[in-house]
Scaffold this motif. Structure first.
Motif, PDB file in Angstrom:
ATOM      1  N   LEU A 273     -87.407   5.962-112.941  1.00  0.00           N
ATOM      2  CA  LEU A 273     -86.329   6.771-112.378  1.00  0.00           C
ATOM      3  C   LEU A 273     -86.132   8.069-113.149  1.00  0.00           C
ATOM      4  O   LEU A 273     -85.709   9.079-112.568  1.00  0.00           O
ATOM      5  CB  LEU A 273     -85.033   5.960-112.359  1.00  0.00           C
ATOM      6  CG  LEU A 273     -85.010   4.775-111.396  1.00  0.00           C
ATOM      7  CD1 LEU A 273     -83.717   3.979-111.553  1.00  0.00           C
ATOM      8  CD2 LEU A 273     -85.160   5.251-109.948  1.00  0.00           C
ATOM      9  N   VAL A 274     -86.425   8.062-114.437  1.00  0.00           N
ATOM     10  CA  VAL A 274     -86.315   9.287-115.230  1.00  0.00           C
ATOM     11  C   VAL A 274     -87.477  10.232-114.931  1.00  0.00           C
ATOM     12  O   VAL A 274     -87.301  11.458-114.848  1.00  0.00           O
ATOM     13  CB  VAL A 274     -86.264   8.950-116.731  1.00  0.00           C
ATOM     14  CG1 VAL A 274     -86.339  10.208-117.583  1.00  0.00           C
ATOM     15  CG2 VAL A 274     -84.979   8.182-117.060  1.00  0.00           C
ATOM     16  N   MET A 275     -88.672   9.684-114.728  1.00  0.00           N
ATOM     17  CA  MET A 275     -89.844  10.520-114.496  1.00  0.00           C
ATOM     18  C   MET A 275     -89.962  11.008-113.059  1.00  0.00           C
ATOM     19  O   MET A 275     -90.561  12.058-112.809  1.00  0.00           O
ATOM     20  CB  MET A 275     -91.115   9.743-114.856  1.00  0.00           C
ATOM     21  CG  MET A 275     -91.272   9.416-116.321  1.00  0.00           C
ATOM     22  SD  MET A 275     -92.916   8.734-116.674  1.00  0.00           S
ATOM     23  CE  MET A 275     -92.927   7.287-115.611  1.00  0.00           C
ATOM     24  N   ALA A 276     -89.428  10.269-112.109  1.00  0.00           N
ATOM     25  CA  ALA A 276     -89.648  10.567-110.694  1.00  0.00           C
ATOM     26  C   ALA A 276     -89.212  11.974-110.292  1.00  0.00           C
ATOM     27  O   ALA A 276     -89.963  12.676-109.604  1.00  0.00           O
ATOM     28  CB  ALA A 276     -88.946   9.517-109.825  1.00  0.00           C
ATOM     29  N   PRO A 277     -88.014  12.470-110.682  1.00  0.00           N
ATOM     30  CA  PRO A 277     -87.641  13.832-110.269  1.00  0.00           C
ATOM     31  C   PRO A 277     -88.580  14.901-110.803  1.00  0.00           C
ATOM     32  O   PRO A 277     -88.892  15.862-110.094  1.00  0.00           O
ATOM     33  CB  PRO A 277     -86.221  13.993-110.839  1.00  0.00           C
ATOM     34  CG  PRO A 277     -85.711  12.611-111.008  1.00  0.00           C
ATOM     35  CD  PRO A 277     -86.899  11.792-111.377  1.00  0.00           C
ATOM     36  N   VAL A 278     -89.042  14.754-112.039  1.00  0.00           N
ATOM     37  CA  VAL A 278     -89.952  15.744-112.613  1.00  0.00           C
ATOM     38  C   VAL A 278     -91.273  15.759-111.848  1.00  0.00           C
ATOM     39  O   VAL A 278     -91.814  16.827-111.531  1.00  0.00           O
ATOM     40  CB  VAL A 278     -90.190  15.435-114.101  1.00  0.00           C
ATOM     41  CG1 VAL A 278     -91.205  16.399-114.691  1.00  0.00           C
ATOM     42  CG2 VAL A 278     -88.882  15.512-114.865  1.00  0.00           C
TER      43      VAL A 278
END
Length: 300
Positions: A273-278
Motif C-alpha cells: 500500500l505504501v509502494m502502490a501510489p509511487v
C-alpha cells in the motif's frame, strides 16, 4: 527430335533465393536480438521478482507467510482491509499526501523562475549563483539539521508537525533548479526573442512560451520531488516523531512493523500500500519523466 537428344539443363537460380552472406547476416541479427532481449528480460526479472514476492506474501495467511510456499493456498484479500483498519494508518496516508503533494507544488513554483533566470538571463554574478546552487546540492542535510531543528522547534515552535519540512520547499530546491536549468538551456533563444518582439515581458514569456516547452523538465523535477517526499524517513523522524498524528507512511510503517513483527503478511500488505501510489504515478508519467531526464544536459 533435337530437343529429346539435348541433355537436361540445370534449373536457373531463383532471383528471390537469399545469398549465403544475407542468410548469415539474418542469423546474426536474430542472435543479437535474442541476446539483447534476454539480458533485458533477466534485468526486468531481477527488479520485478522482489515486488512479486512481497505481493504474494501479502495475500498469504499468518501461518503460511515466509514458509517455503511461493503461491498462497488461500488468497487473503482481507489482509489489506486489516491494514487500513489499523489505528493511524489513514492519518499517515493523509499526512504523506499533504507532505508530498503540497511540497511538490511549492518546489516547482519556486524553482522554475530561478532556473529560468540562471538559464536565460545575463547578469553579473550568474556563474557564482550557479556555483552556489551546485554547492547546496553537495551539502548533506545532516550537516545543518541541528541549527535548522533549533530554529523550527525553539524559535517557531513547530516541532511535532510537518511544516518544517514543507515550508522550506517554497524557497526552491537546489537539485530541481539545476536540473530544470539544464533543460531550459535546450530551448532556443529565438523563441524568447520572438515573444519579446511581440510585446511579451519576461513574466509573460515565461508563462506563455517557456513553460509549455519545458513540460518534460517540469514533470521530471516534480516526480523527483514527489518520490523524495513520499519516501522521506529522515525528516519526519526528526520533526514529527513526538506526535503520532503527524507521522507519514514511511515513518509509520516502521511502527507498524514493530507492532506486527510476527504478522509478515500484514507487514507486506502495508508495504504494498505504501509502494502502490509511487508505482502508479511513475507508470502514468514515465514518458514525460524519461524525456525530461534525457534532454537535460544537452548544453552546458
Amino acid at each position: 527430335m533435337t530437343q529429346l537428344l539435348d541433355p537436361p539443363r540445370p534449373p536457373a537460380a531463383s532471383p528471390e533465393a537469399p545469398s549465403p552472406a544475407l542468410r548469415t547476416a539474418r542469423r546474426k541479427a536474430v542472435l543479437h536480438w535474442i541476446a539483447v532481449h534476454s539480458l533485458g528480460v533477466a534485468a526486468a526479472l531481477f527488479f520485478v521478482l522482489p515486488f512479486v514476492f512481497v505481493v504474494l506474501t501479502s495475500l498469504m495467511s499468518d501461518q503460511q507467510a515466509l514458509t517455503r510456499d511461493l503461491i498462497p493456498r488461500t488468497w487473503e484479500w482481507d489482509n489489506y482491509r486489516r491494514v487500513f483498519d489499523t489505528p493511524g494508518f489513514l492519518t499517515w496516508w493523509r499526512n504523506t499526501l499533504l507532505y508530498a503533494g503540497v511540497g511538490t507544488v511549492l518546489t516547482v513554483v519556486s524553482s522554475v523562475p530561478v532556473a529560468y533566470a540562471l538559464a536565460k538571463f545575463r547578469f553579473r554574478g550568474r556563474r557564482l549563483s550557479l556555483m552556489l546552487v551546485i554547492s547546496m546540492m553537495m551539502l548533506p542535510p545532516q550537516v545543518v539539521i541541528i541549527p535548522m531543528y533549533l530554529f523550527w522547534a525553539k524559535q517557531l515552535d513547530l516541532s511535532g508537525t510537518l511544516w518544517p519540512l514543507i515550508i522550506p520547499m517554497a524557497f526552491g530546491d537546489a537539485f530541481s533548479i539545476f536540473l530544470l536549468r539544464q533543460f531550459l538551456l535546450t530551448i532556443p533563444d529565438e523563441y524568447l526573442d520572438a515573444a519579446k518582439v511581440d510585446g511579451c515581458g519576461e513574466f509573460r514569456t515565461l508563462i506563455r512560451v517557456v513553460l509549455p516547452m519545458a513540460k518534460p523538465g517540469i514533470a521530471a523535477i516534480a516526480l523527483f520531488q514527489f518520490f523524495a517526499a513520499w519516501n522521506d524517513y529522515f525528516g519526519p523522524q526528526i520533526y514529527a516523531s513526538e506526535n503520532p498524528g503527524a507521522w507519514t507512511l514511511s515513518y509509520g510503517l516502521e511502527s507498524f512493523k514493530g507492532a506486527h513483527h510476527t504478522d509478515w503478511n500484514l507487514t507486506m500488505a502495508a508495504t504494498v500500500l505504501v509502494m502502490a501510489p509511487v508505482i502508479a504515478v511513475f507508470f502514468f508519467a514515465q514518458k514525460a519523466f524519461v524525456e525530461g531526464v534525457t534532454l537535460t544536459g544537452v548544453k552546458g
